[in-house]
Write a protein that holds these residues in place. Sequence first.
Motif, mmCIF file in Angstrom:
data_model
loop_
_atom_site.group_PDB
_atom_site.id
_atom_site.type_symbol
_atom_site.label_atom_id
_atom_site.label_comp_id
_atom_site.label_asym_id
_atom_site.label_seq_id
_atom_site.Cartn_x
_atom_site.Cartn_y
_atom_site.Cartn_z
ATOM 1 N N ALA A 121 0.812 -1.223 0.000
ATOM 2 C CA ALA A 121 0.000 0.000 0.000
ATOM 3 C C ALA A 121 0.845 1.271 0.000
ATOM 4 N N HIS A 122 1.943 1.252 0.757
ATOM 5 C CA HIS A 122 2.683 2.513 0.904
ATOM 6 C C HIS A 122 3.464 2.902 -0.342
ATOM 7 N N ARG A 123 3.483 1.990 -1.345
ATOM 8 C CA ARG A 123 4.187 2.373 -2.573
ATOM 9 C C ARG A 123 3.241 2.580 -3.751
ATOM 10 N N ARG A 124 1.946 2.718 -3.467
ATOM 11 C CA ARG A 124 0.984 2.858 -4.562
ATOM 12 C C ARG A 124 0.644 4.297 -4.901
ATOM 13 N N ASN A 125 0.949 5.210 -3.978
ATOM 14 C CA ASN A 125 0.643 6.617 -4.218
ATOM 15 C C ASN A 125 -0.838 6.855 -4.497
ATOM 16 N N MET A 126 -1.671 6.278 -3.651
ATOM 17 C CA MET A 126 -3.102 6.517 -3.778
ATOM 18 C C MET A 126 -3.597 7.174 -2.498
ATOM 19 N N GLY A 127 -4.423 8.189 -2.650
ATOM 20 C CA GLY A 127 -4.993 8.841 -1.478
ATOM 21 C C GLY A 127 -6.263 8.109 -1.081
ATOM 22 N N VAL A 128 -6.366 7.778 0.202
ATOM 23 C CA VAL A 128 -7.561 7.067 0.656
ATOM 24 C C VAL A 128 -8.276 7.899 1.719
ATOM 25 N N VAL A 129 -9.567 8.067 1.547
ATOM 26 C CA VAL A 129 -10.372 8.715 2.585
ATOM 27 C C VAL A 129 -11.257 7.628 3.187
ATOM 28 N N PHE A 130 -11.089 7.411 4.485
ATOM 29 C CA PHE A 130 -11.782 6.301 5.138
ATOM 30 C C PHE A 130 -13.113 6.748 5.708
ATOM 31 N N GLN A 131 -13.966 5.755 5.893
ATOM 32 C CA GLN A 131 -15.297 6.023 6.423
ATOM 33 C C GLN A 131 -15.241 6.734 7.765
ATOM 34 N N ASN A 132 -14.319 6.290 8.631
ATOM 35 C CA ASN A 132 -14.216 6.922 9.955
ATOM 36 C C ASN A 132 -13.083 7.953 9.976
ATOM 37 N N TYR A 133 -12.634 8.338 8.798
ATOM 38 C CA TYR A 133 -11.587 9.359 8.580
ATOM 39 C C TYR A 133 -10.192 8.894 8.954
ATOM 40 N N ALA A 134 -10.057 8.089 10.030
ATOM 41 C CA ALA A 134 -8.750 7.575 10.449
ATOM 42 C C ALA A 134 -7.701 8.678 10.565
ATOM 43 N N LEU A 135 -8.082 9.777 11.205
ATOM 44 C CA LEU A 135 -7.093 10.831 11.481
ATOM 45 C C LEU A 135 -6.220 10.375 12.636
ATOM 46 N N PHE A 136 -4.939 10.744 12.590
ATOM 47 C CA PHE A 136 -4.035 10.324 13.658
ATOM 48 C C PHE A 136 -4.328 11.147 14.906
ATOM 49 N N PRO A 137 -4.791 10.492 15.970
ATOM 50 C CA PRO A 137 -5.291 11.248 17.132
ATOM 51 C C PRO A 137 -4.200 11.995 17.885
ATOM 52 N N HIS A 138 -2.936 11.560 17.711
ATOM 53 C CA HIS A 138 -1.870 12.202 18.487
ATOM 54 C C HIS A 138 -1.196 13.330 17.728
ATOM 55 N N MET A 139 -1.748 13.630 16.536
ATOM 56 C CA MET A 139 -1.151 14.715 15.753
ATOM 57 C C MET A 139 -2.178 15.824 15.533
ATOM 58 N N THR A 140 -1.671 17.040 15.354
ATOM 59 C CA THR A 140 -2.568 18.155 15.051
ATOM 60 C C THR A 140 -3.044 18.045 13.608
ATOM 61 N N VAL A 141 -3.989 18.903 13.248
ATOM 62 C CA VAL A 141 -4.495 18.940 11.875
ATOM 63 C C VAL A 141 -3.331 19.129 10.902
ATOM 64 N N ALA A 142 -2.471 20.103 11.202
ATOM 65 C CA ALA A 142 -1.354 20.392 10.307
ATOM 66 C C ALA A 142 -0.411 19.188 10.211
ATOM 67 N N GLU A 143 -0.180 18.523 11.328
ATOM 68 C CA GLU A 143 0.724 17.360 11.308
ATOM 69 C C GLU A 143 0.116 16.199 10.533
ATOM 70 N N ASN A 144 -1.199 16.033 10.681
ATOM 71 C CA ASN A 144 -1.879 15.008 9.905
ATOM 72 C C ASN A 144 -1.703 15.251 8.410
ATOM 73 N N VAL A 145 -1.938 16.492 8.008
ATOM 74 C CA VAL A 145 -1.851 16.818 6.582
ATOM 75 C C VAL A 145 -0.407 16.711 6.090
ATOM 76 N N ALA A 146 0.537 17.027 6.975
ATOM 77 C CA ALA A 146 1.942 16.989 6.571
ATOM 78 C C ALA A 146 2.473 15.555 6.465
ATOM 79 N N PHE A 147 1.784 14.620 7.130
ATOM 80 C CA PHE A 147 2.304 13.253 7.237
ATOM 81 C C PHE A 147 2.730 12.642 5.894
ATOM 82 N N PRO A 148 1.857 12.653 4.867
ATOM 83 C CA PRO A 148 2.278 12.041 3.599
ATOM 84 C C PRO A 148 3.485 12.743 2.980
ATOM 85 N N LEU A 149 3.619 14.040 3.214
ATOM 86 C CA LEU A 149 4.755 14.777 2.649
ATOM 87 C C LEU A 149 6.042 14.401 3.380
ATOM 88 N N VAL A 150 5.939 14.290 4.704
ATOM 89 C CA VAL A 150 7.099 13.875 5.497
ATOM 90 C C VAL A 150 7.546 12.479 5.053
#
Lengths: 269, 377
Positions: free
Chosen positions: B96-125
């Motif tokens: 999965a991590h080498r497919r370069n596909m963006g997935v939006v999950f039903q329950n969003y699966a946001l990382f609870p320990h990161m801020t909004v900005a950190e969540n969004v930055a995650f794929p770039l990092v």
Amino acid sequence: MSGQTSPILRIAQIVFGVAVVFFLLAPIVAILPLAFNSSVFLNYPIESFSSRWFGELQSNDMWRRSIVNSLIIGSGATIVATVLGTLAALGLRSSQLPFASAIRTTFLMPMVVPAVVLGVGMQMLYGRLGLANSYLGVVVAHAVLCIPFVLVSVSGSLNAMDPWLERAASSLGASPTRVFRRITMPIIMPGILTGAVFAFATSLDEVVLTLFVAGPNQRTLARQMFASIRENISPAVAAAAFLMIVGTLCIAGLVGFLRWRSQKALKPA
Amino acid sequence: MRVPLVPPPASAVGRVNACCEGPLSAFINLERISKSFGTFKVVDDLDLEIAKGEFLSLLGPSGSGKTTILMMLAGFVEPSSGAITLEGKRIDHLPAHRRNMGVVFQNYALFPHMTVAENVAFPLVMRGVSKTEAAERVARAIDMVQLTHIKDRKPAQLSGGQQQRVALTRALVFEPNVVLMDEPLGALDKQLREHMQLELRELHRRLGLTIVFVTHDQGEALTMSNRIAVFNAGQIEQLASPEAIYDHPETRFVAEFIGETNMFAGKVEARDGARTKIRLDAGPMVEAYLTTEFASGAAALVSVRPERVGLSETSNAANAMPVKVLDTVYQGDHMRVRLAGSGVEMVAKVDRKTRAWAVGAEAFATFNPDECTVIAP
């Protein structure tokens, strides 16, 4: 529910509750003041207060060494048990693993197997492996006892974690190791910390296995207390008990704080 | 079942975006995909082509295999057999991590320990984008969805709609090949859901994204898609534009799953071009539009949407059945009328401006042959 109970029942409940708490705490509370007794007997009444027995712990070579040993072995066992227990919890999470529940039971076995049995077995095994009377041997023996606590605690955290988070992370380009480091580990950290504290406390407390596998050089604080209460009942035992309790409370407090902080990070302010 | 890639009808072009004009190149291709869990076949020998820039909805009841297909595209589920290619390259064994596909999950699966900005930055990092560039792109993306004022909050402090937007932004910020969405609007209340549907549509048009959208909500699929694949029991029943799916369903399942329909059983009697006469089992003769080949005498179903059924006092229409009004229900924008007669029962949605029909009144139910479809039973 409590609104409907009669006053008598209510009083009975309170009395019972207090009695249970008293029964649990009395032995601990009773021993603590004796640590400050100036008398050479481990007995009430307290004649006068002094800290001479704490001095004894420091100056007496046996006591000092046993404290150092407990710290070395406790830390070692905690590290080994935390790493292995966490890895086991991660591995056993997969439903595709064959015999997962049998393996889990095996890991949890040291919790129910009598320590004496484990001790006899380990002594024989260590004799062959040349691990008898070595620090490594004691650390491993303690780790075996500690792993179940870590496994249970970390498994609980993993179960509570949203499994989609890891998929989300991998879809965003994180390799499995990075998923673990950046997502899984931070989220299950409270469980790992709790497991580690239980592991350390278990190791600190352990006597039976130590009797079987440790040589005179690896005598731990608990082992030394056990010996001293049989040989010469010195109030140094009470001082040692005081140290142990205070130490345990400090660690528990620290972990409670860390848990609270990391959980606060997950919840709304 | 082989599903050919048909260009959407002209009416669809310009309605959502102009991606599908001209010849379509298969961007993602699923070939003879099967997936079984034990003895249960979730996906059964399925073919599907996804065009670059299209908004494709996978629509079906739960357990129909639509989510499994999405999970296969994302790389979370491996097909038991078959091949998935992206621009001609096999990807079905790629993690999965080498497919370069963006997935939006039903329950969003946001990382609870990161801020909004950190969540969004995650794929770039994860992609090793430099700190300054990542910060810039995150700021731009967060600004685009108007979340700048909450960029330092944790997911638990956000409303459902805000979480949804963060999840979407996180899946878009690294410019993925495709955006896969698994019922992303399911957890939102009705009003917000409708708002997000339009927002997603707008985003799709503006950024020229390729979107594969899983839903069990037919209204959602009809609103947003260039094409809809209707799933049933691990297979695609029909793959076509929303208009074609609604107006000319090819199977009984599609006709019944999408919207509401009146269905009459009968036998094909005589062909005349695209039209055919069908003798209903209940007696009356019906003229209907034909999408697929039927032999004379073959059993068939005639499907008519309730809003295509008219009520009239006279019988001068191609299809007119004498009926009696059983019941009328006030529905605000229309009247829902239950009819029976000529051995059949049906429902009509009638404009309130036409005359009011009393219960028990006699009338003719009329419908245009081009507005009903013949389906194999």
